[in-house]
Scaffold this active site. Structure first.
Site, PDB file in Angstrom:
ATOM      1  N   ASN A 101       0.871  -1.172   0.000  1.00 39.31           N
ATOM      2  CA  ASN A 101       0.000   0.000   0.000  1.00 39.31           C
ATOM      3  C   ASN A 101       0.915   1.231   0.000  1.00 39.31           C
ATOM      4  OD1 ASN A 101      -1.865   1.983   0.468  1.00 39.31           O
ATOM      5  ND2 ASN A 101      -2.792   1.008   2.258  1.00 39.31           N
ATOM      6  N   ARG A 109      -2.391  -2.083  -3.592  1.00 35.61           N
ATOM      7  CA  ARG A 109      -3.610  -1.307  -3.419  1.00 35.61           C
ATOM      8  C   ARG A 109      -3.524  -0.097  -4.354  1.00 35.61           C
ATOM      9  NH1 ARG A 109      -5.909   1.564   2.072  1.00 35.61           N
ATOM     10  NH2 ARG A 109      -7.818   2.282   1.104  1.00 35.61           N
ATOM     11  N   HIS A 122     -12.883   2.508  -0.435  1.00 35.42           N
ATOM     12  CA  HIS A 122     -12.896   1.490   0.639  1.00 35.42           C
ATOM     13  C   HIS A 122     -13.519   0.171   0.157  1.00 35.42           C
ATOM     14  CE1 HIS A 122     -13.002   4.592   4.206  1.00 35.42           C
ATOM     15  NE2 HIS A 122     -11.765   4.229   3.934  1.00 35.42           N
ATOM     16  N   ARG A 167     -12.012  15.209   7.375  1.00 32.06           N
ATOM     17  CA  ARG A 167     -12.784  15.562   6.171  1.00 32.06           C
ATOM     18  C   ARG A 167     -14.220  15.912   6.550  1.00 32.06           C
ATOM     19  NH1 ARG A 167     -11.173  10.211   2.850  1.00 32.06           N
ATOM     20  NH2 ARG A 167      -9.470   9.863   4.302  1.00 32.06           N
ATOM     21  N   GLU A 194      -7.686  -5.580   4.785  1.00 29.86           N
ATOM     22  CA  GLU A 194      -7.529  -5.292   3.355  1.00 29.86           C
ATOM     23  C   GLU A 194      -6.337  -6.042   2.766  1.00 29.86           C
ATOM     24  OE1 GLU A 194      -9.147  -0.846   2.795  1.00 29.86           O
ATOM     25  OE2 GLU A 194      -8.106  -1.190   4.666  1.00 29.86           O
TER      26      GLU A 194
END
Ligand code: ADP
Length: 402
Positions: free
Chosen positions: A9, A90, A179, A240, A381
């Site tokens: 990642n 990823r 996601h 955010r 993940e």
């Protein structure tokens, strides 16, 4: 036959990695290289209870990757680079091209780079990571696993924004969702745990971490998700804002002469839990401040839950009911308080949680008379990435396995 798979990642100044034995899913080691590009970059490698960490200059991602591969050998985690059978990366954005994870070819890599216009901060660095590991491990098939691809099953009514058509047709402005790897992983594991095919379930997955998104899953397919054209939209997050009135932006541009870059920083880095509380983007810090009497911190927690509840409400409408509400991500997996705030007063939906099971982070936390199941499932993940490397990158003819 077992294979050794690396999950990568790559971020703008970091590189996370995990080495797994598949199909068992055993973690051989994992780690992180942070502050790439600086003289005090940090390399961390963990193997079981052993942890090695060092601070040293690491100039770029190539140097980071080479250091990682060197360390895997010097710490005797693998005998040689030839022991790595496949690499999964990823990748943030797969646009409308990648509806599933993809074997890396020159064409696939070129397409990932072309899609950088949709994800300028992420795709270029993901593509760079792919090139570097391809060069270092030319024998190992590489697979790209996209944050967006699970949501490519959305219908136009969920992905089209009510803007003039050309903005979708010519510029690709639509809801993509992110996601996806996590929403897919936890929903499949849920079905396994329930012993029911996912195709028979109406599920809402809530991935609540620093970045948060919800996904409505029907018949095993994503039918709606809260992040949109970018990972900035939807529910409120650590830093955010999530959805706000879009006209605030041109208004601010005029009133305070804010540039697009400043507005981006405002929405991405200064808002959410941090913006409201003024304390932190970390949910635990905000909880602590709220408990100490900080009213803005308390409001931040309430807003966080309420925006998630509103999204759940709209997804229940879209799904035509609900069988399972699922929580994952750092907050979803660990905060009984967040789950309780989100699930309060939902008896009219047939949803009720057991406070004891909730406080223990049990896998199923609904009460005995709840019609809707409420699950807490840890996301993984890296495992999902490694599985896709096995499925797509490493051919396993059935005959050869017998
Ligand atoms: P990322 O999106 O960066 O992967 P994570 O999924 O690791 O983030 O989630 C980070 C968030 O999880 C932080 O806000 C953190 O405060 C929260 N978190 C982690 N552990 C707990 C806990 N025990 N209780 C409440 N919140 C927690």
């Amino acid at each position: 036959m077992s294979r050794t798979i690396m999950a990568i990642n790559a971020g703008s100044s970091s590189l996370k990695f995990q080495l797994l034995t598949m199909p068992e899913g055993t973690v051989l080691c994992q780690g992180l290289i942070e502050r790439i590009g600086l003289t005090d970059a940090i390399f961390t490698l963990k193997q079981g209870d052993n942890k090695w960490q060092e601070t040293r200059p690491i100039g770029d991602h190539k140097a980071a990757a080479n250091l990682l591969l060197e360390k895997l050998i010097s710490h005797r985690i693998i005998p040689s680079l030839a022991a790595i059978d496949g690499v999964g990366h990823r990748v943030a954005h797969g646009g409308e091209t990648f509806k599933d994870s993809a074997l890396i070819t020159d064409e696939a890599l070129a397409e990932i780079e072309r899609l950088a216009e949709l994800a300028p901060l992420h795709n270029p660095v993901n593509a760079a990571g792919i090139r570097i590991f391809r060069q270092a491990l030319p024998h190992a098939p590489a697979v790209a696993v996209f944050d967006t691809s699970f949501h490519q099953t959305l219908e136009p009514n969920a992905y089209v924004y009510p803007l003039p058509w050309r903005y979708y047709a010519e510029l690709g402005i639509r809801r993509y969702g992110f996601h996806g790897t996590s929403h897919k992983y936890v929903s499949h594991l849920l079905a396994e745990k329930l012993g029911v095919p996912l195709s028979a379930l109406r599920v809402i997955t809530c991935h609540l971490g620093n970045g948060s998104s919800l996904c409505a899953i029907k018949g095993g397919h994503s039918v709606n998700t809260s992040m949109g054209f970018t990972p900035q939209s939807g529910v409120m997050m650590g830093t955010r804002s999530g959805d706000i009135d879009p006209s605030i932006l041109p208004w601010l541009a005029q009133k305070e002469s804010q540039t697009p870059a400043q507005l981006n920083t405002l929405l991405n880095n200064e808002s959410g839990l941090l913006g409201i509380s003024g304390v932190s983007n970390d949910y635990r810090d905000v909880e602590k401040a709220a408990d100490e009497g900080n009213d803005r911190a308390a409001l931040a927690l309430t807003l966080f839950a309420e925006r998630i509840r509103a999204t759940i409400g709209s997804y229940v409408m879209q799904l035509g009911g609900l069988d399972v509400l699922l929580f994952t991500g750092g907050i979803g997996e660990n905060s009984a308080r967040a789950r309780a705030a989100i699930c309060r007063d939902l008896h009219f939906l047939g949803l009720d949680i057991d406070s004891d099971k909730n406080s223990r982070n049990a896998t199923f936390i609904q009460s005995d008379y709840s019609m809707v199941k409420v699950a807490v499932i840890n996301t993984n993940e890296e495992l999902m990435i490694a599985r896709d490397v096995m499925r797509i990158g490493i051919a396993q003819p059935v005959e050869a396995e017998v």
